[in-house]
Design a protein around this motif. Structure first.
Motif, short mmCIF file in Angstrom:
data_model
loop_
_atom_site.label_atom_id
_atom_site.label_comp_id
_atom_site.label_asym_id
_atom_site.label_seq_id
_atom_site.Cartn_x
_atom_site.Cartn_y
_atom_site.Cartn_z
N ASN A 18 0.85 -1.18 0.00
CA ASN A 18 0.00 0.00 0.00
C ASN A 18 0.89 1.23 0.00
O ASN A 18 2.01 1.22 0.52
CB ASN A 18 -0.89 0.03 1.25
CG ASN A 18 -1.93 -1.07 1.25
OD1 ASN A 18 -2.06 -1.82 0.29
ND2 ASN A 18 -2.66 -1.18 2.34
N THR A 20 0.52 5.77 0.30
CA THR A 20 -0.36 6.92 0.50
C THR A 20 0.22 8.16 -0.17
O THR A 20 1.39 8.51 0.05
CB THR A 20 -0.57 7.19 1.99
OG1 THR A 20 -1.23 6.06 2.58
CG2 THR A 20 -1.46 8.41 2.21
N TYR A 47 -12.05 9.57 -6.17
CA TYR A 47 -12.86 9.90 -4.99
C TYR A 47 -13.00 11.41 -4.93
O TYR A 47 -12.18 12.16 -5.45
CB TYR A 47 -12.17 9.44 -3.70
CG TYR A 47 -12.56 8.08 -3.19
CD1 TYR A 47 -11.76 6.97 -3.47
CD2 TYR A 47 -13.70 7.90 -2.43
CE1 TYR A 47 -12.10 5.71 -2.99
CE2 TYR A 47 -14.05 6.64 -1.94
CZ TYR A 47 -13.24 5.55 -2.23
OH TYR A 47 -13.59 4.29 -1.75
N LYS A 57 -17.37 7.90 -3.64
CA LYS A 57 -16.63 7.23 -4.70
C LYS A 57 -16.87 7.94 -6.03
O LYS A 57 -17.96 8.41 -6.31
CB LYS A 57 -17.08 5.77 -4.82
CG LYS A 57 -16.71 4.91 -3.63
CD LYS A 57 -17.18 3.48 -3.85
CE LYS A 57 -16.79 2.61 -2.66
NZ LYS A 57 -17.24 1.21 -2.83
N ALA A 61 -13.13 3.91 -8.12
CA ALA A 61 -12.71 3.90 -6.72
C ALA A 61 -12.11 2.56 -6.26
O ALA A 61 -11.43 2.51 -5.22
CB ALA A 61 -13.89 4.26 -5.84
N GLU A 62 -12.33 1.50 -7.01
CA GLU A 62 -11.88 0.18 -6.54
C GLU A 62 -10.37 0.13 -6.37
O GLU A 62 -9.62 0.49 -7.28
CB GLU A 62 -12.32 -0.91 -7.53
CG GLU A 62 -12.00 -2.31 -7.04
CD GLU A 62 -12.52 -3.40 -7.97
OE1 GLU A 62 -13.29 -3.07 -8.89
OE2 GLU A 62 -12.15 -4.56 -7.77
N TYR A 64 -8.75 1.82 -4.05
CA TYR A 64 -8.30 3.07 -3.44
C TYR A 64 -9.10 3.36 -2.17
O TYR A 64 -10.22 2.88 -2.02
CB TYR A 64 -8.51 4.26 -4.40
CG TYR A 64 -7.77 4.18 -5.70
CD1 TYR A 64 -8.41 3.73 -6.85
CD2 TYR A 64 -6.44 4.57 -5.78
CE1 TYR A 64 -7.73 3.65 -8.06
CE2 TYR A 64 -5.76 4.50 -6.99
CZ TYR A 64 -6.41 4.05 -8.12
OH TYR A 64 -5.74 3.98 -9.32
N SER A 65 -8.50 4.13 -1.26
CA SER A 65 -9.23 4.63 -0.10
C SER A 65 -8.76 6.04 0.21
O SER A 65 -7.65 6.44 -0.17
CB SER A 65 -9.03 3.72 1.12
OG SER A 65 -7.68 3.76 1.54
N SER A 67 -9.37 9.64 3.13
CA SER A 67 -9.89 10.17 4.38
C SER A 67 -9.94 11.68 4.26
O SER A 67 -9.21 12.28 3.47
CB SER A 67 -9.02 9.75 5.56
OG SER A 67 -7.71 10.28 5.44
N THR A 77 -4.89 6.61 -0.50
CA THR A 77 -4.12 5.38 -0.34
C THR A 77 -4.40 4.45 -1.51
O THR A 77 -5.57 4.15 -1.81
CB THR A 77 -4.46 4.68 0.98
OG1 THR A 77 -4.08 5.52 2.07
CG2 THR A 77 -3.70 3.35 1.10
N THR A 79 -4.11 0.87 -2.63
CA THR A 79 -3.92 -0.41 -1.96
C THR A 79 -3.42 -1.48 -2.93
O THR A 79 -3.46 -1.28 -4.16
CB THR A 79 -5.22 -0.88 -1.29
OG1 THR A 79 -6.12 -1.36 -2.31
CG2 THR A 79 -5.89 0.24 -0.52
N GLN A 82 -5.55 -2.58 -6.02
CA GLN A 82 -5.64 -1.83 -7.28
C GLN A 82 -4.83 -2.58 -8.33
O GLN A 82 -3.61 -2.72 -8.20
CB GLN A 82 -5.14 -0.40 -7.08
CG GLN A 82 -4.89 0.41 -8.35
CD GLN A 82 -6.04 0.41 -9.35
OE1 GLN A 82 -5.86 0.13 -10.51
NE2 GLN A 82 -7.22 0.72 -8.86
#
Lengths: 115, 111
Positions: A18, A20, A47, A57, A61-62, A64-65, A67, A77, A79, A82
């Protein structure tokens, strides 16, 4: 100087890790966005966040994350889920969220390469 | 479903001549259109915009034309300069919707 900063400019990651990406803005904008750019495909929305502690999303978006704990910061992030993370990532912000006449301002981008 | 399309991946013009970049859209709810300019390894910068209540907006060497019936907009650069060489993205939005970008057109202005 008001603007959007992204760091680092270039980032290398091993497959399965991962990572960021940072995005900070001092424009006092409510909304922030993450896009990725691939050759011949324009900018695709990953996002977006219209307000602190809220995000939605985008189209891709799949894997990824994000905040949004602070108004000025919107880290992304990437991940290990991806499938094709190597790309140029762009962060943007706008005064308001979804609204007409809503110009977005972009950061300089981060080039992520997965080795 | 590509709602904003730039059908020309590239355009080459001579310095001093006119550059015309085209963009088509399919969503009739779009009512605000923007053009961005992007150099390699940099973020896009805003160039010019137009609201659907207008059919033309001019800013120095840059003019955007909107033809709502044809769902078509174009960016004219006159006169073109070598520093204009970049990728140009058109984008569109409607009330309550986010920006949708086209694929981009690489403009090369030859000295």
């Amino acid at each position: 100087d008001g603007g959007i900063t992204q760091s680092p400019k270039y980032l290398f990651r091993k497959e399965g890790q991962n990572v960021t990406l940072s995005c900070e803005q001092n424009l006092n904008h409510d909304a922030m966005y993450w896009y990725r750019q691939d050759p011949g495909q324009g900018l695709r929305l990953i996002y977006y966040s219209q307000i602190v502690n809220d995000f939605q999303k985008g189209d891709i978006a799949e894997g990824y994350s994000v905040s949004r704990e602070k108004k000025e910061s919107f880290p992304l992030t990437v991940t290990s889920a991806q499938k094709n993370p190597t790309a140029f990532y762009l962060c943007a912000s706008s005064i308001r969220g979804l609204a007409t006449n809503n110009e977005q301002f972009f950061g300089p981008g981060t080039r992520l390469t997965v080795l | 479903d590509q709602q904003v399309k730039q059908n020309s991946p590239s355009l080459s013009v001579q310095e001093g001549r006119i550059s015309i970049l085209n963009c088509d859209y399919t969503n009739s709810m779009f009512d605000y259109f923007l053009w961005y300019k992007k150099y390699p390894a940099e973020g896009p910068t805003f160039l010019i915009s137009i609201s659907s209540i207008k059919d033309k907006n001019e800013d120095g060497r840059f003019t955007v034309f909107l033809n709502k019936s044809a769902k078509h907009l174009s960016l004219h650069i006159v006169p073109s300069q070598p520093g204009d060489s970049a990728v140009y993205f058109c984008a569109a939005s409607g009330s309550g919707s986010r920006l949708t970008f086209g694929e981009g057109t690489q403009l090369t202005v030859n000295p």
